[in-house]
Design an enzyme around this catalytic site. Sequence first.
Site, PDB file in Angstrom:
ATOM      1  N   ARG A  75     -24.918 -47.821  -2.086  1.00 27.21           N
ATOM      2  CA  ARG A  75     -26.371 -47.639  -2.167  1.00 27.21           C
ATOM      3  C   ARG A  75     -26.835 -48.952  -2.223  1.00 27.21           C
ATOM      4  O   ARG A  75     -26.724 -49.496  -3.519  1.00 27.21           O
ATOM      5  CB  ARG A  75     -26.795 -46.631  -3.236  1.00 27.21           C
ATOM      6  CG  ARG A  75     -26.560 -46.994  -4.425  1.00 27.21           C
ATOM      7  CD  ARG A  75     -27.595 -46.006  -5.509  1.00 27.21           C
ATOM      8  NE  ARG A  75     -26.705 -45.762  -6.811  1.00 27.21           N
ATOM      9  CZ  ARG A  75     -26.954 -46.769  -7.709  1.00 27.21           C
ATOM     10  NH1 ARG A  75     -27.498 -47.906  -7.629  1.00 27.21           N
ATOM     11  NH2 ARG A  75     -26.087 -46.587  -8.846  1.00 27.21           N
ATOM     12  N   HIS A 113     -30.278 -46.265  -8.468  1.00 21.68           N
ATOM     13  CA  HIS A 113     -29.599 -44.778  -8.455  1.00 21.68           C
ATOM     14  C   HIS A 113     -30.767 -43.877  -8.075  1.00 21.68           C
ATOM     15  O   HIS A 113     -30.655 -43.050  -7.434  1.00 21.68           O
ATOM     16  CB  HIS A 113     -29.110 -44.636 -10.132  1.00 21.68           C
ATOM     17  CG  HIS A 113     -28.781 -43.144 -10.151  1.00 21.68           C
ATOM     18  ND1 HIS A 113     -27.803 -42.781  -9.514  1.00 21.68           N
ATOM     19  CD2 HIS A 113     -29.365 -42.376 -10.830  1.00 21.68           C
ATOM     20  CE1 HIS A 113     -27.732 -41.340  -9.947  1.00 21.68           C
ATOM     21  NE2 HIS A 113     -28.733 -41.019 -10.575  1.00 21.68           N
ATOM     22  N   TYR A 138     -27.310 -54.048 -13.707  1.00 18.48           N
ATOM     23  CA  TYR A 138     -25.996 -53.802 -13.978  1.00 18.48           C
ATOM     24  C   TYR A 138     -25.339 -54.154 -12.701  1.00 18.48           C
ATOM     25  O   TYR A 138     -24.087 -53.969 -12.625  1.00 18.48           O
ATOM     26  CB  TYR A 138     -25.704 -52.272 -14.324  1.00 18.48           C
ATOM     27  CG  TYR A 138     -26.239 -51.184 -13.355  1.00 18.48           C
ATOM     28  CD1 TYR A 138     -25.700 -50.912 -12.191  1.00 18.48           C
ATOM     29  CD2 TYR A 138     -27.497 -50.510 -13.649  1.00 18.48           C
ATOM     30  CE1 TYR A 138     -26.029 -50.006 -11.285  1.00 18.48           C
ATOM     31  CE2 TYR A 138     -28.006 -49.877 -12.806  1.00 18.48           C
ATOM     32  CZ  TYR A 138     -27.292 -49.219 -11.527  1.00 18.48           C
ATOM     33  OH  TYR A 138     -27.790 -48.256 -10.765  1.00 18.48           O
TER      34      TYR A 138
HETATM   35  C1  LIG Z   1     -23.161 -32.734 -15.648  1.00 20.07           C
HETATM   36  C2  LIG Z   1     -23.913 -34.040 -15.564  1.00 20.07           C
HETATM   37  N1  LIG Z   1     -23.612 -35.157 -16.505  1.00 20.07           N
HETATM   38  C3  LIG Z   1     -24.554 -36.255 -16.355  1.00 20.07           C
HETATM   39  C4  LIG Z   1     -25.422 -36.234 -15.507  1.00 20.07           C
HETATM   40  C5  LIG Z   1     -26.500 -37.280 -15.547  1.00 20.07           C
HETATM   41  N2  LIG Z   1     -26.061 -38.062 -13.903  1.00 20.07           N
HETATM   42  C6  LIG Z   1     -26.975 -37.869 -12.950  1.00 20.07           C
HETATM   43  S1  LIG Z   1     -26.413 -38.740 -11.536  1.00 20.07           S
HETATM   44  C7  LIG Z   1     -25.156 -39.501 -12.448  1.00 20.07           C
HETATM   45  C8  LIG Z   1     -24.249 -40.103 -12.069  1.00 20.07           C
HETATM   46  C9  LIG Z   1     -23.315 -39.847 -10.876  1.00 20.07           C
HETATM   47  O1  LIG Z   1     -22.741 -40.566  -9.942  1.00 20.07           O
HETATM   48  P1  LIG Z   1     -21.983 -40.346  -8.768  1.00 20.07           P
HETATM   49  O2  LIG Z   1     -21.260 -39.080  -8.882  1.00 20.07           O
HETATM   50  O3  LIG Z   1     -20.983 -41.581  -8.428  1.00 20.07           O
HETATM   51  O4  LIG Z   1     -23.136 -39.951  -7.638  1.00 20.07           O
HETATM   52  P2  LIG Z   1     -24.029 -41.182  -6.932  1.00 20.07           P
HETATM   53  O5  LIG Z   1     -25.310 -40.867  -8.041  1.00 20.07           O
HETATM   54  O6  LIG Z   1     -23.337 -42.457  -7.096  1.00 20.07           O
HETATM   55  O7  LIG Z   1     -24.208 -40.609  -5.648  1.00 20.07           O
HETATM   56  C10 LIG Z   1     -25.054 -38.965 -13.803  1.00 20.07           C
HETATM   57  C11 LIG Z   1     -24.055 -39.121 -14.831  1.00 20.07           C
HETATM   58  C12 LIG Z   1     -25.700 -35.019 -14.588  1.00 20.07           C
HETATM   59  N3  LIG Z   1     -26.514 -34.978 -13.732  1.00 20.07           N
HETATM   60  N4  LIG Z   1     -24.775 -33.957 -14.601  1.00 20.07           N
END
Ligand SMILES: Cc1ncc(C[n+]2csc(CCOP(=O)(O)OP(=O)(O)O)c2C)c(N)n1
Length: 359
Positions: free
Chosen positions: A256, A260, A269
């Site tokens: 990306r 985020h 980071y």
């Molecule tokens: C169960 C849960 N834990 C924590 C979060 C907080 N959170 C939101 S996005 C994220 C990261 C997800 O990363 P990834 O799966 O790599 O997807 P990306 O955002 O990179 O598309 C987290 C930890 C959440 N939404 N749901």
Amino acid sequence: MVQSLEQMDSPCLDQDGRLTAKGNSLWQSLSEDQKLSFYHWMAMVRHFDRRSVILQRQGRIGTYAPLEGQEAAQVGSALALSQEDWIFPSYREHGVAMVAGLPLTHILLYWMGRVEGNRTPKGVRVLPPYVPIATQLPQAMGASWAAKLKKEQSVAIAYFGDGATSEGDFHEALNFAGVFKLPAIFFCQNNGYAISVPFSRQSAVPTVAERAAAYGLKGIRVDGNDVLATYQATREAVRRARAGEGSTLIEAVTYRKGSHTTADDATRYREKEEVEEWVQKKDPLSRYERLLTAEGLLDEAERIAWEKHCREHIDQAVQEAEEMLAPPPTHLFDHVFADMPVTLHRQRNEWEGGNEQNG
Ligand SMILES: Cc1ncc(C[n+]2csc(CCOP(=O)(O)OP(=O)(O)O)c2C)c(N)n1
Ligand SMILES: [Mg+2]
């Protein structure tokens, strides 16, 4: 952390947008309309994404999750699906949703926090975005299992990120898919980070794809910025699923470009050099534009005309979303609990009473 491009399935396009031998045989099988549609959708998605970030900065939509850089993974995979297939997205799959037929107005309403943005129009099999990480995976298996039991031809595809592979739901869903040999696809966009946490802190093995073997699934790792490769990998996964050969885990290695969400600051980071490498050298849209230009399918005038079309189409969607009547404040109380707790009932009544007196 720079993503390793090693152990990748061979690409269809090299970094300069030239067809490889594999890409060439796919290319020969595509119609001119198909070749152009990869570009048309990626450009539309990019314009929509950039516009959405601006709308958030202007306070016209809420916090937004940008996807710039991931267009090839989303558009390539979505174009390999059919109208009958079920799509279970995370919060970053607006590109997939658009290709699958969700109107732009609808996507904007979701980011405006409107309940209407969660009501999928009839005939569009895209579930609302799943924000709790990986929860869409077991649910996709439910849809996939139902299709199998009903002897339907539909495939369920779950989209998720690299961070989602650390959740129990990921492992449970893959195991279920393997044991029941489901017509399902796991599409992981490995963009290297779960917010600020790099993939190396999510996994002791270097790839997501290799985990498939532990569940009896097929795993494939593709360059997620090669739209033809993501299309081909997904098309093959769809073929396997419909033929009763079981599920595929596709790992699309991508990046990306931005933060985020609009509430995050990725400069805290990620190294500048890493970002520049992906932004300047590995952009999925310009890579494909180069191919179309070399093949005589796109010139500057056509590119400008399509950009104008995208802008107008998006302008119209923004206008439609903003012209909708504001929701009644009582919506704040609705749609959360099936049986509203007494404390919320009281607050709702107080608000209504107060509002009548004021009125
Ligand atoms: C169960 C849960 N834990 C924590 C979060 C907080 N959170 C939101 S996005 C994220 C990261 C997800 O990363 P990834 O799966 O790599 O997807 P990306 O955002 O990179 O598309 C987290 C930890 C959440 N939404 N749901
Ligand atoms: Mg990620």
